[in-house]
Design an enzyme around this catalytic site. Structure first.
Site, short mmCIF file in Angstrom:
data_model
loop_
_atom_site.label_atom_id
_atom_site.label_comp_id
_atom_site.label_asym_id
_atom_site.label_seq_id
_atom_site.Cartn_x
_atom_site.Cartn_y
_atom_site.Cartn_z
CB SER A 63 -0.95 -4.10 -6.47
OG SER A 63 -1.62 -4.86 -5.51
CD GLU A 83 5.49 -6.33 -2.33
OE1 GLU A 83 4.40 -5.71 -2.31
OE2 GLU A 83 6.25 -6.29 -3.32
CG HIS A 141 1.54 -3.73 -1.83
ND1 HIS A 141 2.12 -4.59 -2.74
CD2 HIS A 141 0.25 -3.56 -2.27
CE1 HIS A 141 1.24 -4.91 -3.67
NE2 HIS A 141 0.10 -4.29 -3.41
#
Length: 578
Positions: free
Chosen positions: A261, A394, A491
């Site tokens: 990220s 995600e 995610h």
């Protein structure tokens, strides 16, 4: 919250996962010479190996785990054969006159410094995720204690002072450029990875949000580098690795950066920073292919607004270094809230994410001379091989929202139309072609996540175009069974696998044999890459170097496999639709 009624499209944000941690935080949907190895008290000590200490599962006693650093000796502990050191200062306190300044050298100490618990975390806003039971259950964050004295590293290694040069893997945490720490997730613990791969694992904290990325350069020459001091902190940590890691059994000439990220964005940025050249030798970007930095004009507008919100100006700017850090956090949060743009469908364009972020590395022409991967990959790091990848779903999952699973076809059409207008049917058709039986919400999730995947593909293309070092592309598609599978391949899902921590992170993975087996394949790929620059190993299918013509992609799943351009039609459909 009831599963009987689907939330209307205008309120179904589709981003229920980890708002504070997301790369998208701040956007619409959103986050001295080295001592000789083994020197103790001026005498050459025998190398410390855990197995010689005791059969006890955890050893924390005087003299059992002591290592030398340039600033002084540190004491850690040994757990199941791995030496652990936490909270070691790699630079000085950032408060007062050091606030908004490049990191200063760490102060030395006498004697042995206890380094057995994580150090302070960088000042940051409160975590919204605690208000959501399912999210909090899965992520189980450790938010730590905040202080500007936060520039600390943590180290996991199989031995200290044994003269062996192990590959070093330096982890950069997520949370965009505004939040997070090296301890916030259980998956970040480096013990299992260090044991499995005989590697040295390092994690760290650095300055975030306004304290790391507030560009005050127009207010005085003393603040010339203030827009990038968060990145310069990471450079200082890498210099600490260069100067000290041999004492922890590591090889300063085989350093791999890996981050997820915002941490992946930091890896990408470091590849374009002259100050970082030579400090790392391989790079892994997980769900963080942020190709651009913050334009200076954007950064200066944000800085002007925050300074004004604090009641300061050019004549009084010096006071900003003495204000309580919470006052600066509050002002910055208000300014970013007021300036936050709306984006179609609640899904920002990942390729242009930097324009939506309030804080991030500033393209100042010096510390960061240009955008990291725009218009091309940085020549500075052309010889550094990369692994680049994303997760399937995600940010768009049904964590906290069981009712999302009931999304109907008309709602899917409405949401996609918000983004792609009259091209919505062709986009949906392209995504249905590969998975014709998928539920509407699954189609929406994959469409919404396609920009993250597309940015990773673009970064791999730019890297491959240099022709100097390979890139390897992956896609993590394994679906967790937790919460009836509603989180999907969310995610952050792959982190526990990379660190071989799927049992430790059972609230994310469910634990057990299937997750453990996939973790072995995935973390061994990361280990082989750190050791050789090539992730291939016998338990995986042959993972080809990236080629723009065929887009070979390692699909991490049960089973794992390689596919050529698996979502080519889908990526083409969203690119053509704009």
């Amino acid at each position: 919250m009831t599963p009987k009624r689907l939330v209307p499209a205008r309120s179904l944000k589709g981003v229920p996962v980890v708002r504070r941690r997301a790369l998208l935080q701040g956007a619409a949907a959103l986050a001295c010479g080295a001592a000789a190895p083994g020197v103790v008290s001026g005498t050459l000590a025998a190398p410390a190996r855990a197995e010689a200490q005791s059969a006890a599962p955890l050893i924390a006693r005087d003299g059992a785990a002591v290592a030398e650093t340039q600033a002084g000796r540190v004491a850690g502990y040994i757990r199941r054969g791995i030496f652990t050191f936490k909270g070691i200062p790699y630079a000085d306190n950032c408060a007062g006159p050091n606030r908004f300044m490049p990191p200063a050298k760490a102060k030395s100490w006498e004697g042995v410094r206890s380094s057995r618990q994580y150090g302070y975390v960088a000042p940051q806003g409160p975590r919204a995720g605690w208000a959501n039971d399912e999210e909090a259950f899965m992520f189980a964050w450790d938010d730590g204690v905040q202080s500007e004295d936060c520039l600390r590293v943590n180290v996991w290694t199989a031995a200290v002072g044994d003269g062996k040069k192990r590959p070093v893997m330096v982890w950069l945490h997520g949370g965009g450029y505004t939040a997070g720490s090296g301890q916030e997730l259980r998956s970040y613990d480096g013990e299992n990875l260090a044991r499995r791969g005989d590697v040295v694992v390092v994690s760290l904290n650095h300055r975030l949000n306004a304290f790391g990325y507030l560009d005050l350069s127009t207010f005085g020459a003393q603040f010339a580098e203030s827009g990038n001091v968060g990145m310069l902190d990471i450079v200082a940590a890498l210099e600490w690795v260069r100067d000290n890691i041999e004492n922890f059994g590591g090889d300063p000439h085989r350093v791999t950066l890996f981050g997820q990220s915002g941490g992946g964005g930091k890896v990408s940025t470091l590849m374009a920073m002259p100050a970082a050249k030579g400090l790392f030798h391989r790079a892994i970007v997980e769900s963080g292919s942020i190709l651009q930095g913050i334009p200076p004009e954007n950064a200066q507008k944000v800085a002007d607004a925050i300074v004004s919100e604090l009641g300061l100006g050019a004549a009084t700017i010096g006071q900003i270094q003495m204000l309580p850090f919470q006052q600066i956090l509050t002002a910055a949060d208000k300014v970013l809230r007021d300036r936050r743009p709306k984006v179609a469908g609640g899904v920002p364009n990942f390729r242009r994410l930097s324009a939506l972020l309030g804080f991030g590395p500033v393209v100042d022409g010096k510390t960061l001379p240009s955008h990291p991967f725009d218009p091309g990959a940085p020549a500075l790091s052309a010889d550094i091989p990369m692994i680049i990848g994303t997760t399937l779903n995600e940010f768009v999952t049904a964590i906290n929202h069981p009712e999302f699973e009931a999304m109907g076809e008309s709602d899917l059409q409405m949401r996609v139309r918000e983004i792609y207008g009259e091209k919505a049917p062709s986009v949906i058709g392209a995504f249905r072609q590969r998975t014709p039986r998928a539920k509407p919400f699954d189609i929406w999730s994959r469409i919404a996540a396609s920009g993250v995947r597309g940015s990773a593909i673009e970064q791999a293309k730019l890297k491959a175009a240099q022709g100097r070092a390979p890139a390897y592309l992956y896609w993590f598609t394994w679906q967790t069974p937790i919460l009836s599978g509603r989180p999907r391949a969310f995610h952050c899902a792959e982190i526990a696998f990379v660190f071989d921590n799927t049992d430790r992170c059972e609230t994310m993975t469910g634990g057990g044999g299937e997750a453990r087996a996939l973790a072995g394949k995935m973390c061994d790929a990361w280990i082989h890459f750190a050791r050789t620059g090539n992730p291939n190993h016998p338990q995986l299918p042959k993972w080809p170097e990236f080629s723009p013509a065929t887009v070979p992609t390692m699909i991490f799943d049960s089973p794992s496999r390689v596919e050529m351009n698996p979502d080519g039609a889908e990526q083409s459909s969203v690119a053509e639709a704009g």
